[in-house]
Design an enzyme around this catalytic site. Structure first.
Site: not given
Ligand code: PRP
Ligand code: URA
Length: 209
Positions: A104, A108
């Protein structure tokens, strides 16, 4: 319309509480995520179809049942989804594993895809897409888009914690994808974190930050 299942099994709820706890360290967090993934998968596999076969016991021939139907593949959304894979493989050791890499954008909150590798017969398999968190829904929606673009037809989405906003977005975007949740929380913060949630799932699993 997509069905949404919230698992209220006492063991799942108990373990989820310790996953949420900010004092739970990386090792225990990983173990608990693994255990909850196994328990959730046990519930999901309740719907699997069976077929009748004959088996020779040491005493007699018997009609018995084995699992039939589509083969499975598990698709973790990188990174945090990786934490749920082994727990599922405990139950379905022959499942194939594909990966969808998304993060993410912190400004944004939109998902950015950086890696996709799937089994070549993805169109014939039942896919279990896994990620601990469904927050805005952007990542799960983009992951399903990516799977469908590559031919996937039969997808379920499994997460530990979801925000109601993310569930609604996911249902709108992919009405054919059922959603399996251990904890349905109150809301999203302005920064896109699930409240009360568990914090950043990837950082807690891998001990980063
Ligand atoms: C986190 C989580 C999801 C996403 C959820 O990943 O593991 O993939 O955020 O958020 P959303 O529903 O708003 O898209 P992150 O982007 O932090 O990546 P990571 O797993 O590499 O830490
Ligand atoms: N991704 C995470 O890991 N935690 C949250 O609360 C939202 C998105």
């Amino acid at each position: 319309m997509a069905k949404v299942y919230v698992f209220d099994h006492p063991l799942i709820q108990h373990k989820l509480t310790y996953i949420r706890d900010k004092n739970t360290g990386t090792k225990e967090f990983r173990e608990l995520v693994d255990e909850v993934a196994t328990l959730m998968m046990f519930e999901i596999t309740r719907e699997m179809s069976l077929k009748e076969v004959m088996v020779e016991t040491p005493v007699a021939s018997a009609k018995a049942k084995v699992i039939s139907g589509k083969k499975l593949a598990i698709i973790p959304i990188l990174r945090a989804g990786i934490g749920m894979v082994d727990g599922i493989l405990n139950l379905i050791p022959a499942a194939k594993v594909g990966h969808v890499g998304l993060y993410r954008d912190p400004q944004t909150l939109k998902p950015v895809e950086y890696y996709v590798k799937l089994p070549s017969d993805v169109h014939e398999r039942e896919l279990i897409l896994v990620d601990p968190m469904l927050a805005t829904g952007g990542s799960a929606i983009a992951a399903v888009d990516s799977l469908k673009t590559r031919g996937a037809k039969n997808i379920k989405f499994m997460c530990l914690i979801a925000a109601p906003e993310g569930v609604e977005e996911m249902k709108k975007a992919h009405p054919d994808v059922d959603i399996y949740i251990a904890g349905l929380d109150e809301k999203l913060s302005e920064q896109g974190y699930i409240i009360p949630g568990l914090g950043d799932a990837g950082d807690r699993l891998f001990g980063t930050k």
